[in-house]
Design an enzyme around this catalytic site. Structure first.
Site, PDB file in Angstrom:
ATOM      1  N   ASP A 166       1.078  -1.639  -0.048  1.00  0.00           N
ATOM      2  CA  ASP A 166      -0.171  -0.032   0.423  1.00  0.00           C
ATOM      3  C   ASP A 166       1.100   1.320  -0.306  1.00  0.00           C
ATOM      4  O   ASP A 166       2.259   1.100   0.617  1.00  0.00           O
ATOM      5  CB  ASP A 166      -0.693  -0.170   0.950  1.00  0.00           C
ATOM      6  CG  ASP A 166      -2.460  -1.419   1.273  1.00  0.00           C
ATOM      7  OD1 ASP A 166      -1.027  -2.232   1.027  1.00  0.00           O
ATOM      8  OD2 ASP A 166      -2.870  -1.511   2.071  1.00  0.00           O
ATOM      9  N   HIS A 169      -1.034   4.822   0.281  1.00  0.00           N
ATOM     10  CA  HIS A 169      -2.190   5.567   0.288  1.00  0.00           C
ATOM     11  C   HIS A 169      -1.351   7.467   0.534  1.00  0.00           C
ATOM     12  O   HIS A 169      -1.257   7.849   1.509  1.00  0.00           O
ATOM     13  CB  HIS A 169      -1.775   4.920   2.005  1.00  0.00           C
ATOM     14  CG  HIS A 169      -3.463   3.650   1.952  1.00  0.00           C
ATOM     15  ND1 HIS A 169      -3.974   4.238   1.268  1.00  0.00           N
ATOM     16  CD2 HIS A 169      -3.051   2.403   3.086  1.00  0.00           C
ATOM     17  CE1 HIS A 169      -5.268   2.983   1.988  1.00  0.00           C
ATOM     18  NE2 HIS A 169      -4.195   2.244   2.276  1.00  0.00           N
ATOM     19  N   ASP A 220      -4.088   0.300  -3.849  1.00  0.00           N
ATOM     20  CA  ASP A 220      -4.489   1.714  -2.794  1.00  0.00           C
ATOM     21  C   ASP A 220      -3.089   2.118  -2.596  1.00  0.00           C
ATOM     22  O   ASP A 220      -2.389   2.495  -1.622  1.00  0.00           O
ATOM     23  CB  ASP A 220      -4.267   0.329  -0.804  1.00  0.00           C
ATOM     24  CG  ASP A 220      -5.067   0.216  -0.309  1.00  0.00           C
ATOM     25  OD1 ASP A 220      -6.320  -0.156  -1.125  1.00  0.00           O
ATOM     26  OD2 ASP A 220      -5.409  -0.613   0.879  1.00  0.00           O
ATOM     27  N   ASP A 235      -6.105   7.770  -1.305  1.00  0.00           N
ATOM     28  CA  ASP A 235      -6.898   8.009   0.088  1.00  0.00           C
ATOM     29  C   ASP A 235      -5.975   7.801   1.589  1.00  0.00           C
ATOM     30  O   ASP A 235      -4.749   7.014   1.360  1.00  0.00           O
ATOM     31  CB  ASP A 235      -7.966   7.013   0.191  1.00  0.00           C
ATOM     32  CG  ASP A 235      -9.343   7.249  -0.144  1.00  0.00           C
ATOM     33  OD1 ASP A 235      -9.397   8.122  -0.338  1.00  0.00           O
ATOM     34  OD2 ASP A 235     -10.127   5.918  -0.844  1.00  0.00           O
ATOM     35  N   ARG A 236      -6.159   8.418   2.590  1.00  0.00           N
ATOM     36  CA  ARG A 236      -5.552   8.812   3.949  1.00  0.00           C
ATOM     37  C   ARG A 236      -4.377   9.437   3.735  1.00  0.00           C
ATOM     38  O   ARG A 236      -4.715  10.517   4.942  1.00  0.00           O
ATOM     39  CB  ARG A 236      -5.445   7.510   4.066  1.00  0.00           C
ATOM     40  CG  ARG A 236      -6.716   6.719   4.312  1.00  0.00           C
ATOM     41  CD  ARG A 236      -7.244   5.837   5.266  1.00  0.00           C
ATOM     42  NE  ARG A 236      -7.335   6.457   6.390  1.00  0.00           N
ATOM     43  CZ  ARG A 236      -7.578   5.833   7.956  1.00  0.00           C
ATOM     44  NH1 ARG A 236      -7.005   4.321   7.838  1.00  0.00           N
ATOM     45  NH2 ARG A 236      -7.597   6.405   9.125  1.00  0.00           N
ATOM     46  N   ASN A 293      -8.635  -2.332  -2.652  1.00  0.00           N
ATOM     47  CA  ASN A 293      -9.953  -1.760  -2.448  1.00  0.00           C
ATOM     48  C   ASN A 293     -10.234  -0.071  -2.226  1.00  0.00           C
ATOM     49  O   ASN A 293     -11.518   0.323  -2.357  1.00  0.00           O
ATOM     50  CB  ASN A 293     -10.143  -2.481  -0.960  1.00  0.00           C
ATOM     51  CG  ASN A 293      -9.494  -1.269   0.374  1.00  0.00           C
ATOM     52  OD1 ASN A 293      -8.149  -2.101  -0.099  1.00  0.00           O
ATOM     53  ND2 ASN A 293      -9.724  -1.324   1.615  1.00  0.00           N
ATOM     54  N   HIS A 294      -9.462   0.252  -2.089  1.00  0.00           N
ATOM     55  CA  HIS A 294      -9.713   1.913  -2.391  1.00  0.00           C
ATOM     56  C   HIS A 294      -9.235   1.903  -3.064  1.00  0.00           C
ATOM     57  O   HIS A 294      -9.932   3.365  -3.808  1.00  0.00           O
ATOM     58  CB  HIS A 294      -8.728   2.456  -1.253  1.00  0.00           C
ATOM     59  CG  HIS A 294      -8.775   3.164   0.108  1.00  0.00           C
ATOM     60  ND1 HIS A 294      -9.570   3.501   1.206  1.00  0.00           N
ATOM     61  CD2 HIS A 294      -8.666   2.078   1.500  1.00  0.00           C
ATOM     62  CE1 HIS A 294      -9.103   3.301   2.189  1.00  0.00           C
ATOM     63  NE2 HIS A 294      -8.708   2.130   2.673  1.00  0.00           N
ATOM     64  N   HIS A 305      -4.299  -8.008  -3.554  1.00  0.00           N
ATOM     65  CA  HIS A 305      -4.386  -6.668  -2.758  1.00  0.00           C
ATOM     66  C   HIS A 305      -4.570  -7.129  -1.035  1.00  0.00           C
ATOM     67  O   HIS A 305      -4.321  -7.194  -0.471  1.00  0.00           O
ATOM     68  CB  HIS A 305      -5.162  -5.802  -3.307  1.00  0.00           C
ATOM     69  CG  HIS A 305      -5.313  -4.701  -2.103  1.00  0.00           C
ATOM     70  ND1 HIS A 305      -4.289  -3.867  -1.592  1.00  0.00           N
ATOM     71  CD2 HIS A 305      -6.314  -4.502  -1.209  1.00  0.00           C
ATOM     72  CE1 HIS A 305      -4.583  -2.700  -0.671  1.00  0.00           C
ATOM     73  NE2 HIS A 305      -6.096  -3.067  -0.596  1.00  0.00           N
ATOM     74  N   ARG A 338     -13.839  -6.000   8.734  1.00  0.00           N
ATOM     75  CA  ARG A 338     -14.145  -4.989   7.885  1.00  0.00           C
ATOM     76  C   ARG A 338     -15.440  -4.864   7.731  1.00  0.00           C
ATOM     77  O   ARG A 338     -15.642  -3.692   6.182  1.00  0.00           O
ATOM     78  CB  ARG A 338     -12.931  -5.831   6.502  1.00  0.00           C
ATOM     79  CG  ARG A 338     -11.483  -6.547   6.714  1.00  0.00           C
ATOM     80  CD  ARG A 338     -11.004  -5.100   6.632  1.00  0.00           C
ATOM     81  NE  ARG A 338      -9.361  -5.417   6.487  1.00  0.00           N
ATOM     82  CZ  ARG A 338      -8.922  -4.923   6.254  1.00  0.00           C
ATOM     83  NH1 ARG A 338      -9.202  -3.434   5.821  1.00  0.00           N
ATOM     84  NH2 ARG A 338      -7.107  -4.606   6.257  1.00  0.00           N
ATOM     85  N   HIS A 377      -2.447  -5.120   1.837  1.00  0.00           N
ATOM     86  CA  HIS A 377      -3.628  -4.359   2.633  1.00  0.00           C
ATOM     87  C   HIS A 377      -4.233  -4.016   4.350  1.00  0.00           C
ATOM     88  O   HIS A 377      -4.958  -3.193   4.774  1.00  0.00           O
ATOM     89  CB  HIS A 377      -4.676  -5.854   2.906  1.00  0.00           C
ATOM     90  CG  HIS A 377      -6.104  -5.583   2.350  1.00  0.00           C
ATOM     91  ND1 HIS A 377      -7.359  -4.443   2.611  1.00  0.00           N
ATOM     92  CD2 HIS A 377      -7.168  -6.391   3.706  1.00  0.00           C
ATOM     93  CE1 HIS A 377      -8.385  -4.295   2.909  1.00  0.00           C
ATOM     94  NE2 HIS A 377      -8.413  -5.694   3.134  1.00  0.00           N
TER      95      HIS A 377
END
Length: 586
Positions: free
Chosen positions: A104, A106, A132, A135-136, A164-165, A213, A275, A302
């Site tokens: 990831d 991010h 990923d 995001d964040r 998943n993002h 992922h 989750r 993940h």
């Protein structure tokens, strides 16, 4: 010259005039100012020997490092060209070693630059990213555009999988959509979403390692199930695509056969309550999958890892770790204190390379400007000051008996009002004072929300134990200060505080005319379930919050109520309020 200087001074002293703007030097001279120049076509485009036009990725690397942005047409070029290229790739991509496998990212662009230093040159290496990218973090669009530019320049050297993002649901809930709208436009965001749906979902490295992922699925019986699935869509809350992006190894993976294990013997998949979707897969499920597919191990991302990676229990036949989790975002969210890591696989050897976080520019929460971010704090202080000014009487005076009947009769005669009108007017005065007290609670809530949206913090309960949640009190303004370092001291502290954000968010968008989101105040925090938008789509909309607070009859501050009653009784009522008069001047 003296005459001109005197004339300038006289002009500055004219009533209503203002001196020219004084622009000081940067406070920290050794920190470069963000790049304001946007690359021209000549700087952005390159044409290779085959006549193909590609973005200049070397220029983009330095430009993004200086916080520069692109013209929208250039961003759209990268997104559209990459989407078209990704659509030609299979759901399950074949990758040959030597390869660097990355977890990831991010939105941590400056750590991505460190990753490439650690990961090795493209001359004798290729890169596989497990998803990923956004995001964040505050630099998701830079990470995405730079990786896409590399993909366009080196199609066979870069393999980008979906995380998943990489979907509409999470990017709207977290930060990426807001980032796109702040830095570019809705059109750029929609192009990003289209590119996400084109990303492959899994890869095979030397036909030995299954790279994905999230994890495996009860619907994944053979690799052909992935090859034939429809990936060009928004992932749902169940099904094979969801599991590939969301599944996790079960807690205590590899120890399910021990007497104290909570996993029933023979279990392969359990509902993933952490989750809120997909499954936990057990050691038995991983071994069965590897046996069926004749693979050596599963490599996935993940999940944040303290050391940047975790190698799980080896398989009984091949004696190789059944699952390896890799995470490439060091000091995740600036509070996890974890290392980042990548896997280098070459000549049948696996090497883990770790690295620490790199410094990066700071952004206020939700890409707010300093004025907007400070409004809740300024509002709270103003209401506190107003209450302090009004509260000029002591506690004994607040509890005095009501005014005498003679005083009330005299006030009625002076105001020329009926007793009913007099009481109504006095109640109006009391309501206004009560509204100030309620507004203080509004700004206190907004202040807490602004804090919670910026950092993971902890608060102490009555037992003195630090627990995840909001920090409330006079010290709550320590956004980047010592409060954070005291409350979150380790990876485990951060993980516990952030557990709610690991879930698949459940919310409904309010499409009614009255439900338009506010742009003046920060959106709801994602830290606590009570702060999320409700099932009716009502988040912390500023207008709704003020209206609800002012209409609330229950007041938890008896001192404010006593104060309002005292002021209302002590103020001389002069009749109904009159409209303001307009006075013309000549």
């Amino acid at each position: 010259m003296d005459g001109q200087s005197n004339q300038s001074l006289e002009d500055d002293n004219v009533p209503g005039s203002f001196p020219g703007p004084q622009i000081p030097e940067r406070c920290v001279a050794n920190v470069d100012a963000p790049a304001t120049h946007r690359p021209t076509n000549e700087e952005f485009y390159l044409t290779d020997s085959a006549g193909t036009t590609r973005p200049n990725h070397a220029m983009l690397k330095d430009h993004f490092f200086k916080e520069g942005r692109l013209m929208e047409e250039h961003a759209m070029f990268i997104l559209q060209q990459t989407t078209a290229m990704l659509k030609q790739e299979a759901n399950l991509v074949e990758v040959k070693s030597p390869v660097t496998i990355c977890g990831d990212i991010h939105g941590q662009y400056y750590d991505l630059m460190k990753l490439f230093e650690v990961g090795g040159s493209l001359n004798d290496n290729c890169y596989l990213f497990l998803g990923d990218y956004v995001d964040r973090g505050s630099f998701g669009i830079e990470c995405l555009l730079y990786l896409y530019a590399l993909k366009l320049s080196y199609p066979t050297k870069f393999v980008l999988l979906r995380g998943n993002h990489e979907c509409r649901h999470l990017t709207e809930y977290f930060t990426f959509k807001r980032e796109c709208l702040h830095k570019y436009s809705e059109q750029v965001y929609e192009a990003c979403i289209e590119s996400f749906c084109a990303l492959p979902v899994a890869a095979l490295v030397d036909r030995k390692f299954f790279c994905v992922h999230g994890g495996i699925s009860p619907e994944l019986n053979s690799l052909n199930d992935i090859a034939t699935m429809d990936r060009f869509r928004e992932p749902g809350s169940h099904g094979l695509l969801c599991d590939l992006l969301w599944a996790d190894p079960v807690s205590g993976f590899g120890e399910e056969d021990k007497p104290n294990s909570l996993v029933p013997p023979g279990t392969t998949f359990l509902h993933n309550a952490t989750r809120g979707c997909s499954y936990f897969f057990t050691y038995a499920a991983a071994c069965q999958f590897l046996e069926r597919t004749r693979l050596l191990g599963i490599i996935r991302g993940h999940e944040a890892q303290d050391n940047g990676y975790t190698m799980f229990r080896k398989t009984p036949t091949k004696k190789f770790p059944s699952v390896i989790t890799i995470f490439s975002a060091p000091n995740y969210l600036d509070v996890y204190h974890n290392r980042g890591a990548v896997i280098k696989y070459a000549n049948k050897n696996i090497t883990i390379r770790q690295y620490n976080a790199s410094p990066h520019p700071y952004w206020l929460p939700n890409f707010m400007d300093a004025f907007t971010w400070s409004l809740p704090f300024v509002g709270a202080k103003i209401t506190e000051m107003l209450l302090a000014i009004l509260s000029i009487c002591s506690e004994e005076e607040l509890t005095e008996e009501d005014s005498s009947e003679d005083e009330e009769s005299k006030a009625l005669a002076d105001a020329s009002m009926s007793p009913a009108d007099y009481q109504q007017r006095r109640q109006q005065i009391k309501n206004k004072i009560m509204a100030v007290g309620r507004m203080q609670r509004v700004y206190q809530l907004l202040r807490e929300e602004s804090e919670a949206a910026s950092e993971l913090v902890a608060t102490e309960d009555l037992s003195g134990q630090a627990t995840p949640g909001l920090r409330i009190g006079p010290d709550a303004l320590g956004v980047q200060g010592t409060q954070i370092s005291r409350n979150i001291r380790s990876f485990d502290d951060a993980r516990r505080s952030d557990l709610m954000n690991e879930r698949l968010p459940v919310f409904e968008v309010d499409t009614s005319p009255s439900g338009s989101p506010t742009t003046m105040f920060p959106p709801p925090s994602m830290r606590l379930p009570s702060r999320r938008a409700s099932s009716m789509g009502e988040g912390l909309n500023m207008e709704l919050l003020i209206k609800k607070t002012l209409e609330d009859e229950d007041d938890d501050s008896p001192v404010v109520e006593k104060l309002a009653e005292k002021i209302a009784r002590g103020r001389r009522v002069t009749g109904r309020p009159q409209p303001l008069k307009r006075h013309e001047t000549t």
